[in-house]
Design a protein around this motif. Structure first.
Motif, PDB file in Angstrom:
ATOM      1  N   SER A  33     -65.689  42.205-113.040  1.00 51.10           N
ATOM      2  CA  SER A  33     -64.654  42.961-113.483  1.00 51.10           C
ATOM      3  C   SER A  33     -63.455  41.977-113.941  1.00 51.10           C
ATOM      4  CB  SER A  33     -64.152  43.892-112.305  1.00 51.10           C
ATOM      5  OG  SER A  33     -63.047  44.534-112.559  1.00 51.10           O
ATOM      6  N   VAL A  34     -63.139  40.717-113.158  1.00 47.99           N
ATOM      7  CA  VAL A  34     -61.992  40.008-113.709  1.00 47.99           C
ATOM      8  C   VAL A  34     -62.489  39.323-115.048  1.00 47.99           C
ATOM      9  CG1 VAL A  34     -60.876  37.844-113.157  1.00 47.99           C
ATOM     10  CG2 VAL A  34     -61.080  39.346-111.667  1.00 47.99           C
ATOM     11  N   VAL A  35     -63.726  38.909-115.199  1.00 48.07           N
ATOM     12  CA  VAL A  35     -64.140  38.471-116.638  1.00 48.07           C
ATOM     13  C   VAL A  35     -64.207  39.447-117.672  1.00 48.07           C
ATOM     14  CG1 VAL A  35     -66.151  37.478-117.737  1.00 48.07           C
ATOM     15  CG2 VAL A  35     -65.686  36.713-115.393  1.00 48.07           C
ATOM     16  N   ALA A  36     -64.564  40.699-117.229  1.00 44.16           N
ATOM     17  CA  ALA A  36     -64.381  41.929-118.344  1.00 44.16           C
ATOM     18  C   ALA A  36     -62.993  42.092-118.822  1.00 44.16           C
ATOM     19  CB  ALA A  36     -65.171  43.183-117.482  1.00 44.16           C
ATOM     20  N   ILE A  37     -62.064  42.170-117.894  1.00 43.99           N
ATOM     21  CA  ILE A  37     -60.849  42.246-118.369  1.00 43.99           C
ATOM     22  C   ILE A  37     -60.086  41.127-118.958  1.00 43.99           C
ATOM     23  CG2 ILE A  37     -59.506  41.422-116.168  1.00 43.99           C
ATOM     24  CD1 ILE A  37     -58.526  44.703-118.396  1.00 43.99           C
ATOM     25  N   VAL A  38     -60.482  40.054-118.827  1.00 38.66           N
ATOM     26  CA  VAL A  38     -60.099  38.845-119.582  1.00 38.66           C
ATOM     27  C   VAL A  38     -60.730  38.804-121.127  1.00 38.66           C
ATOM     28  CG1 VAL A  38     -60.368  36.295-119.808  1.00 38.66           C
ATOM     29  CG2 VAL A  38     -59.566  37.410-117.741  1.00 38.66           C
ATOM     30  N   ASN A  39     -61.786  39.135-120.925  1.00 38.26           N
ATOM     31  CA  ASN A  39     -62.558  39.551-122.303  1.00 38.26           C
ATOM     32  C   ASN A  39     -61.872  40.667-123.301  1.00 38.26           C
ATOM     33  OD1 ASN A  39     -64.324  39.618-124.444  1.00 38.26           O
ATOM     34  ND2 ASN A  39     -66.163  40.708-123.412  1.00 38.26           N
ATOM     35  N   ALA A  40     -61.678  41.706-122.374  1.00 37.48           N
ATOM     36  CA  ALA A  40     -61.134  42.893-123.209  1.00 37.48           C
ATOM     37  C   ALA A  40     -59.600  42.265-123.660  1.00 37.48           C
ATOM     38  CB  ALA A  40     -61.010  43.694-122.333  1.00 37.48           C
ATOM     39  N   ALA A  41     -58.785  41.528-122.938  1.00 38.36           N
ATOM     40  CA  ALA A  41     -57.369  41.158-123.195  1.00 38.36           C
ATOM     41  C   ALA A  41     -57.332  40.346-124.191  1.00 38.36           C
ATOM     42  CB  ALA A  41     -56.470  40.992-121.827  1.00 38.36           C
ATOM     43  N   THR A  42     -58.289  39.550-124.447  1.00 38.29           N
ATOM     44  CA  THR A  42     -58.136  38.272-125.269  1.00 38.29           C
ATOM     45  C   THR A  42     -58.920  38.897-126.673  1.00 38.29           C
ATOM     46  OG1 THR A  42     -60.377  37.419-124.513  1.00 38.29           O
ATOM     47  CG2 THR A  42     -58.249  36.766-123.597  1.00 38.29           C
ATOM     48  N   ARG A  43     -59.442  40.344-126.925  1.00 40.46           N
ATOM     49  CA  ARG A  43     -59.792  40.600-128.141  1.00 40.46           C
ATOM     50  C   ARG A  43     -58.743  41.019-129.121  1.00 40.46           C
ATOM     51  NH1 ARG A  43     -65.260  42.304-128.345  1.00 40.46           N
ATOM     52  NH2 ARG A  43     -66.228  42.129-126.698  1.00 40.46           N
ATOM     53  N   THR A 136     -54.932  51.199-120.350  1.00 36.58           N
ATOM     54  CA  THR A 136     -56.252  51.586-119.706  1.00 36.58           C
ATOM     55  C   THR A 136     -57.262  51.599-120.821  1.00 36.58           C
ATOM     56  OG1 THR A 136     -55.153  52.620-118.033  1.00 36.58           O
ATOM     57  CG2 THR A 136     -57.368  53.247-118.283  1.00 36.58           C
ATOM     58  N   LEU A 137     -58.299  51.062-120.663  1.00 38.63           N
ATOM     59  CA  LEU A 137     -59.341  51.489-121.428  1.00 38.63           C
ATOM     60  C   LEU A 137     -59.815  52.932-121.547  1.00 38.63           C
ATOM     61  CD1 LEU A 137     -59.550  48.089-120.737  1.00 38.63           C
ATOM     62  CD2 LEU A 137     -62.083  48.306-121.537  1.00 38.63           C
ATOM     63  N   ASN A 138     -60.461  53.387-122.705  1.00 38.97           N
ATOM     64  CA  ASN A 138     -60.976  54.715-122.646  1.00 38.97           C
ATOM     65  C   ASN A 138     -62.412  54.672-122.146  1.00 38.97           C
ATOM     66  OD1 ASN A 138     -61.479  57.301-123.612  1.00 38.97           O
ATOM     67  ND2 ASN A 138     -62.551  56.721-125.201  1.00 38.97           N
ATOM     68  N   VAL A 139     -62.326  55.483-120.910  1.00 39.74           N
ATOM     69  CA  VAL A 139     -63.471  55.538-119.841  1.00 39.74           C
ATOM     70  C   VAL A 139     -64.199  56.689-120.589  1.00 39.74           C
ATOM     71  CG1 VAL A 139     -64.369  55.942-117.880  1.00 39.74           C
ATOM     72  CG2 VAL A 139     -62.254  54.914-118.009  1.00 39.74           C
ATOM     73  N   VAL A 140     -65.581  56.294-120.909  1.00 41.80           N
ATOM     74  CA  VAL A 140     -66.528  57.213-121.601  1.00 41.80           C
ATOM     75  C   VAL A 140     -67.562  57.568-120.624  1.00 41.80           C
ATOM     76  CG1 VAL A 140     -68.328  57.486-123.667  1.00 41.80           C
ATOM     77  CG2 VAL A 140     -66.065  55.725-123.900  1.00 41.80           C
ATOM     78  N   TYR A 198     -61.990  44.969-108.279  1.00 42.20           N
ATOM     79  CA  TYR A 198     -63.498  45.228-108.721  1.00 42.20           C
ATOM     80  C   TYR A 198     -63.358  46.527-109.775  1.00 42.20           C
ATOM     81  CZ  TYR A 198     -64.024  47.994-104.268  1.00 42.20           C
ATOM     82  OH  TYR A 198     -64.084  48.889-103.348  1.00 42.20           O
ATOM     83  N   HIS A 199     -61.994  47.272-109.825  1.00 45.21           N
ATOM     84  CA  HIS A 199     -61.992  48.441-110.838  1.00 45.21           C
ATOM     85  C   HIS A 199     -60.998  47.776-111.764  1.00 45.21           C
ATOM     86  CE1 HIS A 199     -62.917  50.724-107.110  1.00 45.21           C
ATOM     87  NE2 HIS A 199     -63.480  51.736-108.120  1.00 45.21           N
ATOM     88  N   LEU A 200     -60.715  46.479-111.911  1.00 41.21           N
ATOM     89  CA  LEU A 200     -59.668  45.991-113.048  1.00 41.21           C
ATOM     90  C   LEU A 200     -60.438  46.029-114.292  1.00 41.21           C
ATOM     91  CD1 LEU A 200     -57.232  44.438-113.370  1.00 41.21           C
ATOM     92  CD2 LEU A 200     -58.266  42.473-112.961  1.00 41.21           C
ATOM     93  N   TYR A 201     -61.692  45.988-114.651  1.00 37.17           N
ATOM     94  CA  TYR A 201     -62.407  46.191-115.886  1.00 37.17           C
ATOM     95  C   TYR A 201     -61.748  47.375-116.636  1.00 37.17           C
ATOM     96  CZ  TYR A 201     -65.587  50.036-114.043  1.00 37.17           C
ATOM     97  OH  TYR A 201     -65.925  51.091-113.344  1.00 37.17           O
ATOM     98  N   GLN A 202     -61.397  48.238-115.842  1.00 34.60           N
ATOM     99  CA  GLN A 202     -60.645  49.557-116.551  1.00 34.60           C
ATOM    100  C   GLN A 202     -59.308  49.288-117.083  1.00 34.60           C
ATOM    101  OE1 GLN A 202     -61.310  52.920-114.111  1.00 34.60           O
ATOM    102  NE2 GLN A 202     -63.399  52.893-113.665  1.00 34.60           N
ATOM    103  N   GLY A 203     -58.818  48.228-116.659  1.00 27.52           N
ATOM    104  CA  GLY A 203     -57.380  48.060-117.082  1.00 27.52           C
ATOM    105  C   GLY A 203     -56.343  47.983-115.987  1.00 27.52           C
TER     106      GLY A 203
END
Length: 257
Positions: A33-43, A136-140, A198-203
Motif C-alpha cells: 500500500s505504501v509503495v502504491a501510494i508513492v507510485n501514484a503520488a509521483t505520477r 482520493t483515487l477513484n475506486v472502481v 494498509y488502506h493508504l493505496y486509496q489516498g
C-alpha cells in the motif's frame, strides 16, 4: 541462568512471531500500500485523476476467474488459521485471547449492525469529500452482473476482509502487544495507524478514515473485550461497499465519477 535466558528471550520470540504473522498477511498489504501510494503520488497526473480497482477480475475465462477468486479468499484466510492456532486455549473459551465466543451471537450481531451505520455513513462522506478535493483515487468497483457467482464471491470477499482485519489487526495484535507490556492507548493508536497504512493505496483520506475507524474499534475492543461485533460491522461495511457501491456508481455516475 537458564530461566533468566528463557525469560529474556520471550519478548524476542513474540516479536519474531508477530513479524511472521504480519509478513504473511496485513503487514505485506501495508508495504504494498505504501509503495502504491508513492507510485501514484509521483505520477504526472494528480491523485484525483487516477483509479484503483476493487475486486478486479483475475482471469478473462469465467471458470478460472471463479477458481482464482475463491483461492485468493481461501489462502488469505490461512494467516487467520495460524493466529487461531497460536492463541488457542485448551479450556473454554478457546478463543478468549482473541475476544471471540458465540455466547451472545444475537447481541453481537445487533451491535455490529449499529456500528456499521456509525462508521459507514461518515466513510462515504469522507470518500466523496476526498474525491472533490482530489485527495482520493477513484475506486472502481467490480460490476455486479458479470457472472452468476459475482455477488456470492463479493460477499465472501467482504467476510474475508472482516475476519482477517479484525482478528489480526485487533485481536491478535492486542494480545501480543499486551504480552510485551504495551499500554492500552499505545496499542489502540498503533493498531489504528497500521489499519490506516494498509488502506493508504486509496489516498490520504482513506488513511484518515481507516485510522479513525481503528481508534473506535480499538477502544471498543479494549473496553468490552469482544471481537465479534467488530467482525460483523466490518463485514456489513465491506458488503455495502462491494455490492451497494457498484449499484450507486451506475445509478449516480456524476456523483461517483
Amino acid at each position: 541462568m537458564a530461566a533468566s535466558t528463557s525469560a529474556s528471550s520471550r519478548p524476542r520470540r513474540v516479536v519474531a512471531e508477530m513479524l511472521i504473522v504480519l509478513g504473511l498477511s496485513l503487514g505485506a498489504s501495508a508495504v504494498y500500500s505504501v509503495v502504491a501510494i508513492v507510485n501514484a503520488a509521483t505520477r504526472p497526473e494528480p491523485l484525483g485523476d487516477q483509479s484503483t480497482a476493487l475486486n478486479p477480475s483475475l482471469s478473462a475465462r469465467p471458470t478460472f476467474d471463479l477458481i482464482y477468486q475463491f483461492l485468493a479468499i481461501f489462502f488469505d484466510l490461512v494467516p487467520v488459521v495460524l493466529v487461531v492456532f497460536l492463541l488457542w486455549r485448551v479450556t473454554r473459551p478457546h478463543l478468549g485471547d482473541l475476544g471471540i465466543d458465540f455466547s451472545r451471537a444475537g447481541r453481537d450481531s445487533l451491535a455490529g449492525a449499529g456500528l456499521a451505520l456509525v462508521i459507514g455513513i461518515p466513510g462515504i462522506v469522507l470518500y466523496l469529500a476526498g474525491r472533490q478535493l482530489g485527495l482520493t483515487l477513484n475506486v472502481v468497483p467490480a460490476p455486479l452482473d458479470t457472472y452468476w457467482w459475482t455477488v456470492p464471491i463479493l460477499l465472501l470477499a467482504a467476510a474475508r476482509a472482516g475476519i482477517t482485519e479484525e482478528v489480526i489487526a485487533v485481536g491478535y495484535l492486542f494480545a501480543r502487544l499486551r504480552l510485551l507490556g504495551w499500554g492500552t492507548w499505545t496499542i489502540i493508536v498503533t493498531t489504528a495507524l497500521f489499519r490506516g497504512t494498509y488502506h493508504l493505496y486509496q489516498g490520504p483520506t482513506a488513511f484518515i478514515g481507516n485510522f479513525a475507524m481503528g481508534l473506535l474499534f480499538g477502544w471498543l475492543y479494549a473496553r468490552g473485550g469482544r471481537l465479534m461485533p467488530l467482525i460483523v460491522a466490518h463485514f456489513l461495511i465491506d458488503a455495502a461497499v462491494f455490492i451497494g457501491y457498484p449499484w450507486a456508481a451506475v445509478t449516480f455516475p456524476a456523483l461517483f465519477s
